[in-house]
Design a protein around this motif. Sequence first.
Motif, PDB file in Angstrom:
ATOM      1  N   HIS A  17      -7.999   0.537  18.038  1.00  0.00           N
ATOM      2  CA  HIS A  17      -8.751   0.712  19.286  1.00  0.00           C
ATOM      3  C   HIS A  17      -8.515   2.075  19.906  1.00  0.00           C
ATOM      4  CE1 HIS A  17      -9.501  -3.500  18.852  1.00  0.00           C
ATOM      5  NE2 HIS A  17      -8.247  -3.846  19.096  1.00  0.00           N
ATOM      6  N   LYS A  18      -7.593   2.836  19.398  1.00  0.00           N
ATOM      7  CA  LYS A  18      -7.227   4.108  20.006  1.00  0.00           C
ATOM      8  C   LYS A  18      -8.012   5.261  19.370  1.00  0.00           C
ATOM      9  CE  LYS A  18      -4.041   2.377  22.722  1.00  0.00           C
ATOM     10  NZ  LYS A  18      -4.214   2.379  24.188  1.00  0.00           N
ATOM     11  N   VAL A  19      -8.346   6.237  20.187  1.00  0.00           N
ATOM     12  CA  VAL A  19      -8.991   7.464  19.722  1.00  0.00           C
ATOM     13  C   VAL A  19      -8.195   8.648  20.253  1.00  0.00           C
ATOM     14  CG1 VAL A  19     -11.078   8.876  19.742  1.00  0.00           C
ATOM     15  CG2 VAL A  19     -11.268   6.387  19.715  1.00  0.00           C
ATOM     16  N   GLU A  20      -7.815   9.532  19.365  1.00  0.00           N
ATOM     17  CA  GLU A  20      -7.017  10.692  19.755  1.00  0.00           C
ATOM     18  C   GLU A  20      -7.776  11.550  20.765  1.00  0.00           C
ATOM     19  OE1 GLU A  20      -4.780  14.532  17.626  1.00  0.00           O
ATOM     20  OE2 GLU A  20      -5.836  13.023  16.424  1.00  0.00           O
ATOM     21  N   GLY A  21      -7.099  11.830  21.878  1.00  0.00           N
ATOM     22  CA  GLY A  21      -7.708  12.676  22.896  1.00  0.00           C
ATOM     23  C   GLY A  21      -8.650  11.959  23.841  1.00  0.00           C
ATOM     24  N   THR A  22      -8.741  10.638  23.761  1.00  0.00           N
ATOM     25  CA  THR A  22      -9.650   9.867  24.613  1.00  0.00           C
ATOM     26  C   THR A  22      -8.850   8.940  25.512  1.00  0.00           C
ATOM     27  OG1 THR A  22     -11.406   9.923  22.954  1.00  0.00           O
ATOM     28  CG2 THR A  22     -11.561   8.224  24.647  1.00  0.00           C
ATOM     29  N   ASN A  23      -9.153   8.979  26.818  1.00  0.00           N
ATOM     30  CA  ASN A  23      -8.550   8.081  27.806  1.00  0.00           C
ATOM     31  C   ASN A  23      -9.651   7.172  28.324  1.00  0.00           C
ATOM     32  OD1 ASN A  23      -7.451   6.843  30.091  1.00  0.00           O
ATOM     33  ND2 ASN A  23      -6.177   8.618  30.597  1.00  0.00           N
ATOM     34  N   ASP A  24      -9.721   5.959  27.772  1.00  0.00           N
ATOM     35  CA  ASP A  24     -10.825   5.053  28.108  1.00  0.00           C
ATOM     36  C   ASP A  24     -10.818   4.664  29.579  1.00  0.00           C
ATOM     37  OD1 ASP A  24     -12.060   4.801  25.528  1.00  0.00           O
ATOM     38  OD2 ASP A  24     -10.328   3.626  24.893  1.00  0.00           O
ATOM     39  N   ALA A  25      -9.632   4.469  30.166  1.00  0.00           N
ATOM     40  CA  ALA A  25      -9.557   4.079  31.577  1.00  0.00           C
ATOM     41  C   ALA A  25     -10.102   5.187  32.475  1.00  0.00           C
ATOM     42  CB  ALA A  25      -8.115   3.749  31.956  1.00  0.00           C
ATOM     43  N   HIS A  26      -9.757   6.433  32.161  1.00  0.00           N
ATOM     44  CA  HIS A  26     -10.278   7.565  32.937  1.00  0.00           C
ATOM     45  C   HIS A  26     -11.787   7.701  32.745  1.00  0.00           C
ATOM     46  CE1 HIS A  26     -11.426  11.850  33.350  1.00  0.00           C
ATOM     47  NE2 HIS A  26     -10.647  11.801  34.426  1.00  0.00           N
ATOM     48  N   ASP A  27     -12.256   7.546  31.495  1.00  0.00           N
ATOM     49  CA  ASP A  27     -13.683   7.656  31.224  1.00  0.00           C
ATOM     50  C   ASP A  27     -14.475   6.566  31.937  1.00  0.00           C
ATOM     51  OD1 ASP A  27     -13.121   9.816  29.657  1.00  0.00           O
ATOM     52  OD2 ASP A  27     -13.292   8.766  27.744  1.00  0.00           O
ATOM     53  N   PHE A  28     -13.849   5.401  32.150  1.00  0.00           N
ATOM     54  CA  PHE A  28     -14.540   4.321  32.871  1.00  0.00           C
ATOM     55  C   PHE A  28     -14.847   4.735  34.310  1.00  0.00           C
ATOM     56  CE2 PHE A  28     -14.386   0.201  35.238  1.00  0.00           C
ATOM     57  CZ  PHE A  28     -15.559  -0.329  34.713  1.00  0.00           C
ATOM     58  N   GLN A  29     -13.924   5.450  34.927  1.00  0.00           N
ATOM     59  CA  GLN A  29     -14.167   5.935  36.293  1.00  0.00           C
ATOM     60  C   GLN A  29     -15.307   6.943  36.306  1.00  0.00           C
ATOM     61  OE1 GLN A  29     -12.699   4.407  38.835  1.00  0.00           O
ATOM     62  NE2 GLN A  29     -11.683   3.174  37.252  1.00  0.00           N
ATOM     63  N   GLU A  30     -15.395   7.778  35.271  1.00  0.00           N
ATOM     64  CA  GLU A  30     -16.511   8.715  35.167  1.00  0.00           C
ATOM     65  C   GLU A  30     -17.832   7.977  34.988  1.00  0.00           C
ATOM     66  OE1 GLU A  30     -16.437  12.099  35.430  1.00  0.00           O
ATOM     67  OE2 GLU A  30     -14.349  11.805  36.045  1.00  0.00           O
ATOM     68  N   THR A  31     -17.797   6.880  34.245  1.00  0.00           N
ATOM     69  CA  THR A  31     -19.016   6.078  34.071  1.00  0.00           C
ATOM     70  C   THR A  31     -19.464   5.469  35.383  1.00  0.00           C
ATOM     71  OG1 THR A  31     -18.340   5.569  31.787  1.00  0.00           O
ATOM     72  CG2 THR A  31     -20.016   4.153  32.790  1.00  0.00           C
ATOM     73  N   LEU A  32     -18.512   4.928  36.169  1.00  0.00           N
ATOM     74  CA  LEU A  32     -18.856   4.358  37.468  1.00  0.00           C
ATOM     75  C   LEU A  32     -19.412   5.437  38.407  1.00  0.00           C
ATOM     76  CD1 LEU A  32     -15.827   1.952  38.100  1.00  0.00           C
ATOM     77  CD2 LEU A  32     -18.115   1.379  37.257  1.00  0.00           C
ATOM     78  N   LYS A  33     -18.819   6.626  38.364  1.00  0.00           N
ATOM     79  CA  LYS A  33     -19.320   7.736  39.187  1.00  0.00           C
ATOM     80  C   LYS A  33     -20.754   8.084  38.802  1.00  0.00           C
ATOM     81  CE  LYS A  33     -18.609  12.710  39.910  1.00  0.00           C
ATOM     82  NZ  LYS A  33     -17.847  13.888  39.454  1.00  0.00           N
TER      83      LYS A  33
END
Length: 1144
Positions: A248-264
Amino acid sequence: MSNGRNGVNMAVYHWQSHNVKLSGVDDMVLLPKISEDAIVENLKKRYMDDYIFTCIGPVLVSVNPFKQMPYFGEKEVEIYQGAAPYENPPHIYALADDMYRNLLIDNESQCVIISGESGAGKTVAAKYIMSYIARISGGGARVQHIKDVILESNPLLEAFGNAKTVRNNNSSRFGKYVEILFGNGGQPEGGRISNFLLEKSRVTMQNLGERNFHIFYQLCTGASVNMKKDFGLCQLDYYHYLSYGGSHKVEGTNDAHDFQETLKAMNVMGLTDQEQSNILQAVAGILHLGNVMFLEKGNYSEIQDQNALAFPSFLFEVDQNHLQSKLTSRRFDSKWGAQSDTIDVTLNVEQALYTRDALAKGIYARLFDYLVKRVNGAMETNAQGYNIGILDIYGFEIFEKNGFEQFCINFVNEKLQQIFIELTLKAEQEEYVAENIKWTPISYFNNKVVCDLIESKRPPGLFSVMDDVCATMHAVSEGVDQDLQKKLATASGTHQHYQSCKEGFIIHHYAGIVTYNVEGFCDRNRDVLFPDLVELMQSSSNAFLRSLFPDQINANCKSRPTTAGSKIRTQANRLVDELMKCTPHYIRCIKPNETKRPRDWEELRVKHQVEYLGLKENIRVRRAGFAYRRPFNKFLHRYAILTKETWPRWQGDLRKGVEWIMKSVNMEKSQFQLGKTKVFIKAPESLFMLEDQRDRRYNQYARVIQKAFKKYFARRQHDRQKEEAANLMFGKKERRRFSINRNFAGDYIGLDSRPLLQNLVGRREKVAFAEVVKKYDRRFKAARRDLILTSHSVLLVGREAVKKGPEKGKPVEVMKRKLDFEDISHVSLSTLQDDFLILHMKEDYDSFLEIVFKTEFLLLLNKKYQAQLGREITVKFSNSLEFKVKKEGWGGGGTRQVKFISAGTSDMALLKPSGKVLTVVIGPGLPSNSKPILQRAVVGSRQSRMQGNNFIQQHSALKPQIKFQKPGASPSRPAPGLPPGSTPRSSIRAPPPPSEPAPPNQPMVRPGFRLPAISAGSGDFPGQVPVMLTPSTVRPQQSAKAGNQRNFMQTPQAGLAGVKRASLNQSATHKPIPGGGKPRPPMKPKPALPKCKALYDYTAQDLDELTFKEGDVIEVLKEEAGGWWQGRIQGKEGLLPANYVQKL
């Protein structure tokens, strides 16, 4: 860039700067040898030195660096905005700026086609283009909202449409064509996004090492505690739909942070909190639906665990029993004559799993379409205008198992390659022939044969065969894929680019050989959501979910449903039509490795991409072709202003008008050709020369208009300025006799005609005042500086010689000091008529300057200072001044004193330095209470202009002449006179000073962008060599069983397309002998240059001047009317005063 306050030179990233490292060739048209190996080697050199952009004329080649590069900031935006392509290194900002300017200039829609295989960096390139255009276009609340929607649509659609694959950590699993509509003023008015073929099968299945769409991982890791509780979210390992990839992990990707960007991003699109909750609720429901498993019981399926139905039914807001029924049974309508009946058939486990997955994919696909619709709604407009289109679509890809989605994706890439071939290789050559332009045809591989194999209707292509097979499918799909395989072999088995194989079939694409597995082809092509499932979702108590399924179910409808294949074929052809309406630009993205690591270079992989992208053929066509073409009428409309005969309208033959313009600008005949209806210009530099002259002519007319308006309307404003300036000095400082009544010009160095200096100052900076001044150091030694006053600071620009590299010794302008208003404490002057002024700093050393137009400078400085800080600047007057000097070495900075004495009658200041004290002696000027004589007469009256005090006529004779010079010109330099205390050793009298400033230095044209002259014979190639095909040359080698080794990750075999390309390369080696074998005629001797003899000694006052002794013989390179000539002595070239020499 370093801070200039402490005297450190400010570096500017510019191709003429001494600090730019050259790696390989910027423009591969200038490669000395054109071959795939030479192209690969050039790209490698630049890639290893972190230059990821290279160009082939207007085509940009981008190599994925797999790391964040430093040259995408505000500084680069400023450098590339409005700059000609040859001024700076290749950059995606240059291409974006060219699109934007062409849209405004030509009133034509533009598009950029970004192509390359998966993981080559296409999505990032599209985002950089969108961000650049958003930065440089107009403003306003509405415009800013459109820009925000365009930019924020990226993270939103990437979350729902991108996923990790084995080739790319952020692979676009859908196609996207973004159109930005611009108004007449160049501001974004609206936009639209068209999406193509979402890979919805990824929702229910992924290959090993891959992930589902990003949003599933973002939701599970980034959701709040309450959201996780409401949606029943837990660990990622719990969900069956996320279990296929293995990680489930991707190097260099923070899914929790990206989720906030999606909500924004959702907020920017105008989605309410309730709508956002509904969307995420549907996503969570899909995850839980995947955990519903089935048991086999008497050839029928049953739900393995009833509890697994609880959360899907809760989140979809449907009845749990109703959901269970639709997952395990299907309703069939039967008809016997006039009688019709409905039968519920219980499904087996395989059919139940298919139904479950079909529901999950159907909900997700409609959810994605809804998001695209909302994005389009957020920037919808009724305004009319032209648009810029940005095509970011899935790249060509080869996986271990290639299914229906890969087939469609690679088909779209074939179509894009066909556009590139049509417009850059085929259509361009055909246009030359049609226009009777001298041209030698260049051979290339045309992939239209592959496109016809896939989409042709007569004979039926692969899509047509698939549609026919799907039309005969019934409820049971067993054996239908094998039937498809047989029919494909029957229809296309004899085609050169098609082969049958055990798994399915093989296609020889332009980018290599791909083996497709036919398993599931028909089901995915059929793309039908059963009416039972549509009815299930229409029964939901959630209005949002019901709105996703507006389908009207008609059991009596006998029309054949539209297949996924026909949809993508229609969409691809519609996309091609849209692109053909625009002026196209191209970015060819290259993936340097499969490790996704920076500075890793796989030679064979890159060479394969260079071959199938057709870069070598593109270079050859570009090298022998023309950079610009326009119909005669459009060319005349744009450049008629260059001559008085064609302006404002040419009445004669259009061709004659074009010839007249070309003759007027002295363009060499080798640089252009006239066809039947169009003019063709060979080199970009020739076009830029026309544009530059056009801008200058418009500027000249604009100045004439401005001058007339200023004379008629702004006389009182001039008088007011004089009064304000006089009030600053009134009663405090003596005035100079010849300057008190002069008008203010502001720019005394011709800044408008000096783009290099403008680039140093900043293209967006508004300059209020510019003058050449003298700056004195701690030893009271003078140095020349360009003083420039902007809205925020005072800039001091000097000149230095390049110390290293091929341009060693060449003078370049550098920022010596930047004095921000908030750092200036006060200004001090003497009470006498001298021109000295001190800018005192709060915490730094001071600047001791001699400024001829000090009164005007002080007035404008005070106004800008007050506008910036809200208070007037402090001005002190004293005949004993003190200033702080710069610290040097281990010694302290200290101070220096300047004493002013009124003595004698001279208006020229006499400087007497003694240690740390400078004494300035000058004669008396006008009284400190002098006021300018204001001219109130009507403009245009000759008599009124002759009136005024007796100073006016004298002043007009001595007023400095302002000359707007060419780029790189020296500012108004003081005229050289005889050295102090020296006398001529001949009977000739002392020479008068030159009448004008020194002529400008001609800027060097970067070698990387000068097109060499191509002889008529170069690039001639015979016809295509016939290709002898054998099974060994076109069939791929048998690979090991799946799972033993990942051969699909290796460089793909070139296949038939590669064989054809190789045959073209072989035919290209038979070049005709230049000149038909005739001996080369002897070169004409170069004409001897005129020479002159020095009458006096002269010491250079600046870096671009020559030093010589009396009697020296100097070669004259160019004579200027202004009193300065260009000459050469002992191999060094520079400027010399014409009145110091005598022609021989």
